[in-house]
Design a protein around this motif. Structure first.
Motif, mmCIF file in Angstrom:
data_model
loop_
_atom_site.group_PDB
_atom_site.id
_atom_site.type_symbol
_atom_site.label_atom_id
_atom_site.label_comp_id
_atom_site.label_asym_id
_atom_site.label_seq_id
_atom_site.Cartn_x
_atom_site.Cartn_y
_atom_site.Cartn_z
ATOM 1 N N GLU A 195 0.620 3.492 2.358
ATOM 2 C CA GLU A 195 0.655 3.965 3.736
ATOM 3 C C GLU A 195 2.081 3.883 4.282
ATOM 4 O O GLU A 195 2.888 3.054 3.849
ATOM 5 C CB GLU A 195 -0.285 3.129 4.606
ATOM 6 N N PRO A 207 -4.875 -7.022 5.904
ATOM 7 C CA PRO A 207 -6.020 -6.127 5.750
ATOM 8 C C PRO A 207 -5.761 -4.893 4.893
ATOM 9 O O PRO A 207 -6.704 -4.310 4.354
ATOM 10 C CB PRO A 207 -6.346 -5.728 7.200
ATOM 11 N N ASP A 208 -4.499 -4.499 4.729
ATOM 12 C CA ASP A 208 -4.198 -3.302 3.938
ATOM 13 C C ASP A 208 -3.924 -3.625 2.478
ATOM 14 O O ASP A 208 -3.589 -2.724 1.703
ATOM 15 C CB ASP A 208 -2.992 -2.568 4.530
ATOM 16 N N LYS A 209 -4.072 -4.900 2.087
ATOM 17 C CA LYS A 209 -3.688 -5.302 0.730
ATOM 18 C C LYS A 209 -4.850 -5.357 -0.266
ATOM 19 O O LYS A 209 -4.619 -5.490 -1.473
ATOM 20 C CB LYS A 209 -2.974 -6.660 0.763
ATOM 21 N N THR A 266 -8.508 -11.279 3.222
ATOM 22 C CA THR A 266 -8.216 -10.344 2.135
ATOM 23 C C THR A 266 -9.092 -10.633 0.920
ATOM 24 O O THR A 266 -9.570 -9.716 0.256
ATOM 25 C CB THR A 266 -6.727 -10.410 1.752
ATOM 26 N N ARG A 269 1.063 9.837 -3.922
ATOM 27 C CA ARG A 269 -0.226 9.745 -3.222
ATOM 28 C C ARG A 269 -1.146 10.899 -3.627
ATOM 29 O O ARG A 269 -2.346 10.705 -3.829
ATOM 30 C CB ARG A 269 0.002 9.757 -1.704
ATOM 31 N N SER A 307 3.124 2.653 6.889
ATOM 32 C CA SER A 307 3.396 1.381 7.551
ATOM 33 C C SER A 307 3.712 0.253 6.576
ATOM 34 O O SER A 307 4.106 -0.841 7.001
ATOM 35 C CB SER A 307 2.199 0.970 8.412
ATOM 36 N N SER A 308 3.533 0.480 5.282
ATOM 37 C CA SER A 308 3.781 -0.582 4.311
ATOM 38 C C SER A 308 5.275 -0.868 4.208
ATOM 39 O O SER A 308 6.112 -0.044 4.561
ATOM 40 C CB SER A 308 3.217 -0.210 2.941
ATOM 41 N N SER A 334 0.847 -1.182 0.000
ATOM 42 C CA SER A 334 0.000 0.000 0.000
ATOM 43 C C SER A 334 0.886 1.236 0.000
ATOM 44 O O SER A 334 2.118 1.136 0.050
ATOM 45 C CB SER A 334 -0.913 0.005 1.230
#
Length: 341
Positions: free
Chosen positions: A235, A304-306, A328, A255, A237-238, A233
Motif C-alpha cells: 500500500e 494492522p496492515d502487516k 497482528t 501489485r 502508506s507503507s 505491505s
C-alpha cells in the motif's frame, strides 16, 4: 483445585543460580517464572514433571510457582495477558512450523505497536547474539525501534551488516542508522553498504557491482548467519513507499502481478514467491534467495496492515522467528491459508 498446597520453602543459592541460568522458549519472553507457571497451570504438569523439564530441583519449582502468584503472573488480570500471548505464539508456531514466535501483549493503545515489538525484539536479539555472529540488518520503523532499545553489552566479535543500499528518503529509519545503532550498543563492527539502494539503470548497477569495495561488502554479506528485518505491505502508506524509497509508479507493476509484501525492497506474492520486475535490475542489496539461505531469519513486524505480508513470508519459508503484536497475531491466525499453501 485438587493441587497440593505449595510449600513455603526457599531454594538455596546454588538452586537459584541454576534457575537464573534457564533459557525459556522465546514465547515466554525470557521469563522462567512464566514458563513454570504455564507448565503447571495451563499444561497440568506436576511439580516433579516441571523439575525434570527445566532441569532444576523441585524446591526451585515450588518457589517459582509461589513467586508467580506473588508477582501477579498468576492472577485474573495479569495471567490473562501473559497466557493469551503465549497461546497465540504457540498457535502460530504450530500452524506455520517456525522455530520460535514471540507475541507482545497489547497495552490499550498507550504506546505504538512498532515500539513495543521493537523493544521485545531487542531483548530477544540481545539474548541470542553470540560472539562472531554476522548479523544482517534491514530497515524500517520496527527495526529502528529495536536498534534503539538494544541494551549495551560487549560482543566485539559480532559484525553487523547493512543489507540494503541507501536512500535519501529513508533517513528516519535508514539501514545505516539501524545497523550502526546495533553495532554501537554491542561494541561490534558495522559493515555499511556503500551504494544507493536504487540506481538509475541496470548498466549502472553492473558497473557498481564490479567495484572492489562492493565486491568485498557483498562477500561479507554472504557470510551472515542471522538476519533481522521488517516487512511492508504494497500500500502507498507503507514505509517503503511513504519514505520515497520506492515510488507508487515503480510498485504498480508488481501489485498488478499479485505482490502483497515488500522485503528489503523486493516483492513477494501471497504464496511466498518472488515477483520479479524491471526495478530488480536497479536494486542494490541482498536478494530474497540470499535471505532464504541465512540460517536464522528474524522477522519483526506489527500493525494492522502487516498480517497479509507476514503470511506471505511464512508461506515462502523466509521466517524462522517471528516477533509481532497481539492484534497482528490474531489477524494472522484468522486468515485462510494462501492458495497452494
Amino acid at each position: 483445585m485438587g493441587r497440593t498446597k505449595l510449600a513455603e520453602t526457599k531454594p538455596d543459592a546454588p538452586a537459584r543460580m541454576r534457575r537464573d541460568a534457564l533459557t525459556p522458549p522465546v514465547e515466554f519472553a525470557g521469563d522462567a517464572i512464566v514458563w513454570a507457571a504455564w507448565l503447571y497451570y495451563e499444561e497440568g504438569l506436576t511439580q516433579e514433571d516441571i523439575s525434570r523439564t527445566l532441569g532444576i530441583s523441585r524446591g526451585s519449582v515450588v518457589t517459582m510457582l509461589q513467586e508467580a502468584r506473588e508477582n501477579g503472573t498468576v492472577s485474573i488480570a495479569v495471567a490473562t495477558e501473559h497466557l493469551r500471548s503465549v497461546t497465540l505464539a504457540r498457535a502460530i508456531k504450530a500452524r506455520f512450523g517456525i522455530r520460535d514466535c514471540l507475541v507482545v501483549p497489547g497495552d490499550g493503545g498507550r504506546s505504538a505497536d512498532h515500539d513495543r515489538v521493537g523493544r521485545a525484539a531487542a531483548k530477544l536479539l540481545s539474548e541470542t547474539l553470540r560472539p562472531d555472529d554476522v548479523l544482517g540488518v534491514s530497515w524500517g520503523r520496527t527495526v529502528l525501534a529495536l536498534s534503539q532499545a538494544m541494551v549495551p553489552q560487549v560482543l566485539p566479535g559480532v559484525s553487523v551488516v547493512q543489507i540494503t543500499g541507501s536512500a535519501i528518503g529513508t533517513y528516519r529509519f535508514s539501514a545505516e542508522a539501524c545497523a550502526s545503532n546495533i553495532a554501537n550498543r554491542i561494541g561490534g563492527r558495522c559493515v555499511y553498504l556503500h551504494a544507493p539502494g536504487i540506481v538509475s539503470s541496470a548498466e549502472m548497477k553492473r558497473m557498481l557491482m564490479n567495484e572492489p569495495t562492493l565486491i568485498e561488502q557483498f562477500r561479507i554479506m554472504s557470510t551472515c548467519n542471522k538476519i533481522i528485518y521488517g516487512v511492508g505491505s504494497v500500500e502507498a502508506s507503507s514505509t517503503a513507499f511513504d519514505t520515497g524509497f520506492l515510488s507508487p509508479e515503480e510498485g504498480q507493476p508488481y501489485r498488478d502481478r499479485g505482490a502483497v509484501a515488500v522485503l528489503a525492497g523486493r516483492f513477494i506474492d501471497a504464496e511466498g514467491r518472488v515477483v520479479d520486475g524491471e526495478l530488480d535490475d536497479r536494486l542494490i542489496g541482498m536478494t530474497i534467495p540470499d535471505i532464504a539461505l541465512i540460517p536464522e531469519r528474524i522477522c519483526v513486524a506489527a500493525g494492522p496492515d502487516k498480517a497479509a505480508p507476514i503470511l506471505a513470508l511464512l508461506a515462502g519459508g523466509y521466517v524462522t522467528v517471528l516477533v509481532t503484536d497481539e492484534a497482528t497475531a490474531q489477524a494472522l491466525l484468522a486468515m485462510p491459508e494462501p492458495p497452494g499453501g
